[in-house]
Scaffold this motif. Structure first.
Motif, PDB file in Angstrom:
ATOM      1  N   ILE A 146     -32.930 -19.786  19.576  1.00  0.00           N
ATOM      2  CA  ILE A 146     -32.070 -18.771  18.949  1.00  0.00           C
ATOM      3  C   ILE A 146     -32.235 -17.432  19.656  1.00  0.00           C
ATOM      4  CG2 ILE A 146     -31.762 -17.386  16.848  1.00  0.00           C
ATOM      5  CD1 ILE A 146     -32.303 -19.942  15.245  1.00  0.00           C
ATOM      6  N   GLU A 147     -33.500 -17.044  19.923  1.00  0.00           N
ATOM      7  CA  GLU A 147     -33.735 -15.774  20.614  1.00  0.00           C
ATOM      8  C   GLU A 147     -33.138 -15.790  22.023  1.00  0.00           C
ATOM      9  OE1 GLU A 147     -37.921 -15.089  20.533  1.00  0.00           O
ATOM     10  OE2 GLU A 147     -37.983 -14.858  18.356  1.00  0.00           O
ATOM     11  N   SER A 148     -33.315 -16.904  22.743  1.00  0.00           N
ATOM     12  CA  SER A 148     -32.769 -16.959  24.103  1.00  0.00           C
ATOM     13  C   SER A 148     -31.246 -17.062  24.077  1.00  0.00           C
ATOM     14  CB  SER A 148     -33.383 -18.116  24.891  1.00  0.00           C
ATOM     15  OG  SER A 148     -33.124 -19.341  24.271  1.00  0.00           O
ATOM     16  N   SER A 149     -30.664 -17.712  23.055  1.00  0.00           N
ATOM     17  CA  SER A 149     -29.202 -17.769  22.976  1.00  0.00           C
ATOM     18  C   SER A 149     -28.647 -16.387  22.625  1.00  0.00           C
ATOM     19  CB  SER A 149     -28.746 -18.818  21.964  1.00  0.00           C
ATOM     20  OG  SER A 149     -29.006 -18.401  20.651  1.00  0.00           O
ATOM     21  N   ASP A 150     -29.365 -15.589  21.852  1.00  0.00           N
ATOM     22  CA  ASP A 150     -28.938 -14.222  21.566  1.00  0.00           C
ATOM     23  C   ASP A 150     -28.882 -13.417  22.860  1.00  0.00           C
ATOM     24  OD1 ASP A 150     -28.627 -14.725  18.906  1.00  0.00           O
ATOM     25  OD2 ASP A 150     -30.538 -13.800  18.291  1.00  0.00           O
ATOM     26  N   GLU A 151     -29.923 -13.567  23.677  1.00  0.00           N
ATOM     27  CA  GLU A 151     -29.945 -12.847  24.953  1.00  0.00           C
ATOM     28  C   GLU A 151     -28.834 -13.358  25.868  1.00  0.00           C
ATOM     29  OE1 GLU A 151     -33.834 -13.238  26.605  1.00  0.00           O
ATOM     30  OE2 GLU A 151     -34.798 -12.172  24.953  1.00  0.00           O
ATOM     31  N   SER A 152     -28.598 -14.672  25.869  1.00  0.00           N
ATOM     32  CA  SER A 152     -27.547 -15.258  26.696  1.00  0.00           C
ATOM     33  C   SER A 152     -26.175 -14.768  26.246  1.00  0.00           C
ATOM     34  CB  SER A 152     -27.625 -16.781  26.603  1.00  0.00           C
ATOM     35  OG  SER A 152     -26.540 -17.373  27.239  1.00  0.00           O
ATOM     36  N   ASN A 153     -25.952 -14.730  24.929  1.00  0.00           N
ATOM     37  CA  ASN A 153     -24.670 -14.232  24.403  1.00  0.00           C
ATOM     38  C   ASN A 153     -24.483 -12.760  24.747  1.00  0.00           C
ATOM     39  OD1 ASN A 153     -23.844 -16.639  23.292  1.00  0.00           O
ATOM     40  ND2 ASN A 153     -24.693 -16.205  21.261  1.00  0.00           N
ATOM     41  N   LEU A 154     -25.553 -11.997  24.656  1.00  0.00           N
ATOM     42  CA  LEU A 154     -25.481 -10.579  24.995  1.00  0.00           C
ATOM     43  C   LEU A 154     -25.105 -10.398  26.467  1.00  0.00           C
ATOM     44  CD1 LEU A 154     -25.898  -7.744  23.825  1.00  0.00           C
ATOM     45  CD2 LEU A 154     -28.297  -7.927  24.483  1.00  0.00           C
ATOM     46  N   MET A 155     -25.742 -11.185  27.323  1.00  0.00           N
ATOM     47  CA  MET A 155     -25.423 -11.102  28.763  1.00  0.00           C
ATOM     48  C   MET A 155     -23.978 -11.527  29.017  1.00  0.00           C
ATOM     49  SD  MET A 155     -27.840  -9.800  30.422  1.00  0.00           S
ATOM     50  CE  MET A 155     -27.398 -10.177  32.082  1.00  0.00           C
ATOM     51  N   ARG A 156     -23.507 -12.536  28.313  1.00  0.00           N
ATOM     52  CA  ARG A 156     -22.139 -12.994  28.495  1.00  0.00           C
ATOM     53  C   ARG A 156     -21.156 -11.893  28.078  1.00  0.00           C
ATOM     54  NH1 ARG A 156     -21.223 -17.565  24.966  1.00  0.00           N
ATOM     55  NH2 ARG A 156     -23.033 -18.398  26.015  1.00  0.00           N
ATOM     56  N   TRP A 157     -21.442 -11.197  26.950  1.00  0.00           N
ATOM     57  CA  TRP A 157     -20.562 -10.118  26.511  1.00  0.00           C
ATOM     58  C   TRP A 157     -20.586  -8.965  27.511  1.00  0.00           C
ATOM     59  CZ3 TRP A 157     -16.778 -10.462  23.261  1.00  0.00           C
ATOM     60  CH2 TRP A 157     -16.819 -11.437  22.268  1.00  0.00           C
ATOM     61  N   PHE A 158     -21.767  -8.659  28.002  1.00  0.00           N
ATOM     62  CA  PHE A 158     -21.825  -7.591  29.013  1.00  0.00           C
ATOM     63  C   PHE A 158     -21.041  -7.996  30.258  1.00  0.00           C
ATOM     64  CE2 PHE A 158     -25.912  -5.812  27.150  1.00  0.00           C
ATOM     65  CZ  PHE A 158     -25.314  -4.654  26.695  1.00  0.00           C
ATOM     66  N   THR A 159     -21.166  -9.219  30.671  1.00  0.00           N
ATOM     67  CA  THR A 159     -20.440  -9.699  31.854  1.00  0.00           C
ATOM     68  C   THR A 159     -18.935  -9.642  31.627  1.00  0.00           C
ATOM     69  OG1 THR A 159     -22.276 -11.198  32.335  1.00  0.00           O
ATOM     70  CG2 THR A 159     -20.213 -11.632  33.466  1.00  0.00           C
ATOM     71  N   HIS A 160     -18.485 -10.118  30.496  1.00  0.00           N
ATOM     72  CA  HIS A 160     -17.053 -10.083  30.195  1.00  0.00           C
ATOM     73  C   HIS A 160     -16.552  -8.635  30.121  1.00  0.00           C
ATOM     74  CE1 HIS A 160     -16.262 -14.373  28.739  1.00  0.00           C
ATOM     75  NE2 HIS A 160     -17.500 -14.367  29.208  1.00  0.00           N
ATOM     76  N   GLY A 161     -17.355  -7.795  29.459  1.00  0.00           N
ATOM     77  CA  GLY A 161     -16.961  -6.378  29.367  1.00  0.00           C
ATOM     78  C   GLY A 161     -16.894  -5.731  30.750  1.00  0.00           C
ATOM     79  N   GLY A 162     -17.859  -6.067  31.595  1.00  0.00           N
ATOM     80  CA  GLY A 162     -17.871  -5.522  32.958  1.00  0.00           C
ATOM     81  C   GLY A 162     -16.671  -6.003  33.756  1.00  0.00           C
ATOM     82  N   LEU A 163     -16.323  -7.283  33.587  1.00  0.00           N
ATOM     83  CA  LEU A 163     -15.160  -7.818  34.319  1.00  0.00           C
ATOM     84  C   LEU A 163     -13.857  -7.170  33.839  1.00  0.00           C
ATOM     85  CD1 LEU A 163     -16.024 -11.633  34.539  1.00  0.00           C
ATOM     86  CD2 LEU A 163     -16.013  -9.966  36.389  1.00  0.00           C
ATOM     87  N   VAL A 164     -13.756  -6.954  32.534  1.00  0.00           N
ATOM     88  CA  VAL A 164     -12.563  -6.293  32.002  1.00  0.00           C
ATOM     89  C   VAL A 164     -12.484  -4.865  32.551  1.00  0.00           C
ATOM     90  CG1 VAL A 164     -11.501  -5.375  29.895  1.00  0.00           C
ATOM     91  CG2 VAL A 164     -12.336  -7.725  29.934  1.00  0.00           C
ATOM     92  N   ALA A 165     -13.621  -4.156  32.560  1.00  0.00           N
ATOM     93  CA  ALA A 165     -13.632  -2.781  33.076  1.00  0.00           C
ATOM     94  C   ALA A 165     -13.280  -2.776  34.558  1.00  0.00           C
ATOM     95  CB  ALA A 165     -15.004  -2.151  32.839  1.00  0.00           C
ATOM     96  N   LEU A 166     -13.839  -3.699  35.323  1.00  0.00           N
ATOM     97  CA  LEU A 166     -13.551  -3.773  36.752  1.00  0.00           C
ATOM     98  C   LEU A 166     -12.072  -4.075  36.987  1.00  0.00           C
ATOM     99  CD1 LEU A 166     -14.659  -3.767  39.651  1.00  0.00           C
ATOM    100  CD2 LEU A 166     -15.058  -6.218  39.383  1.00  0.00           C
ATOM    101  N   GLY A 167     -11.554  -5.006  36.159  1.00  0.00           N
ATOM    102  CA  GLY A 167     -10.124  -5.320  36.277  1.00  0.00           C
ATOM    103  C   GLY A 167      -9.276  -4.102  35.969  1.00  0.00           C
ATOM    104  N   GLY A 168      -9.704  -3.304  34.988  1.00  0.00           N
ATOM    105  CA  GLY A 168      -8.951  -2.091  34.631  1.00  0.00           C
ATOM    106  C   GLY A 168      -9.000  -1.071  35.751  1.00  0.00           C
TER     107      GLY A 168
END
Length: 189
Positions: A146-168
């Motif tokens: 659960i703790e590692s999946s929380d960190e994985s989900n957090l990294m995935r959201w940061f990655t998606h957010g970064g890709l959206v920002a880069l695309g913008g």
């Protein structure tokens, strides 16, 4: 009449003071007519015979007794014991012993049963302790996941957010280079 009354009173007073006893368990005892061996022997009495102890002579220590058929006589000091004889006590003791042995057998069976139940509960306790340890290990593993999946989900959201920002940013940089649409000149209104 006075003699009968006195005799009745004397007999009643000796009956009231009578004590339960028996002839000592040694051998045959001679019964005398008076409180010493100087008196005539009137009968013999077997050991273990139940008698009533009427009184003791202070001088000779002889004991006056009433025999089973009601006859009264005197015996030597050590020939009479108080209480029931062995022949009377033995059946009671045997009955008591049998009851005690029965109780001991029942208690032994109960102890064996309780020991078996105790052993069974100990084995069950060991298996449940092992199961608890396995479940605790599983809980720790799941908490780690659960703790590692929380960190994985957090990294995935940061990655998606970064890709959206880069695309913008890229779109913002490329947008000025796209040709603009011209307005029509034929306006109707």
């Amino acid at each position: 009449m006075k003699k009968v009354l006195l005799l009745t009173l004397f007999l009643f007073s000796t009956v009231a003071q009578a004590e339960k006893g028996h002839i000592a368990d040694d051998a045959m005892v001679y019964v005398h007519n008076g409180p010493s061996n100087e008196y005539r022997i009137i009968t013999r009495i077997r050991s273990g015979t139940a008698v009533e102890i009427l009184k003791r002579d202070a001088k000779t220590k002889y004991t006056q007794i009433r025999m089973p058929k009601g006859r009264i006589g005197w015996v030597e000091p050590g020939a009479v014991d108080a209480g029931d004889s062995i022949s009377v006590r033995l059946p009671k003791l045997q009955s008591s012993l049998e009851k005690s042995q029965s109780i001991v057998k029942q208690q032994t069976l109960k102890i064996d049963q309780l020991q078996t139940e105790s052993d069974s509960l100990k084995q069950k306790n060991v298996s449940l302790t092992s199961e608890v340890e396995q479940l605790n290990t599983t809980i720790k593993e799941l908490n780690f996941q659960i703790e590692s999946s929380d960190e994985s989900n957090l990294m995935r959201w940061f990655t998606h957010g970064g890709l959206v920002a880069l695309g913008g940013v890229i779109l913002g940089l490329l947008l000025p280079y796209f040709p603009k649409r011209r307005k029509r000149k034929d306006e109707w209104f």
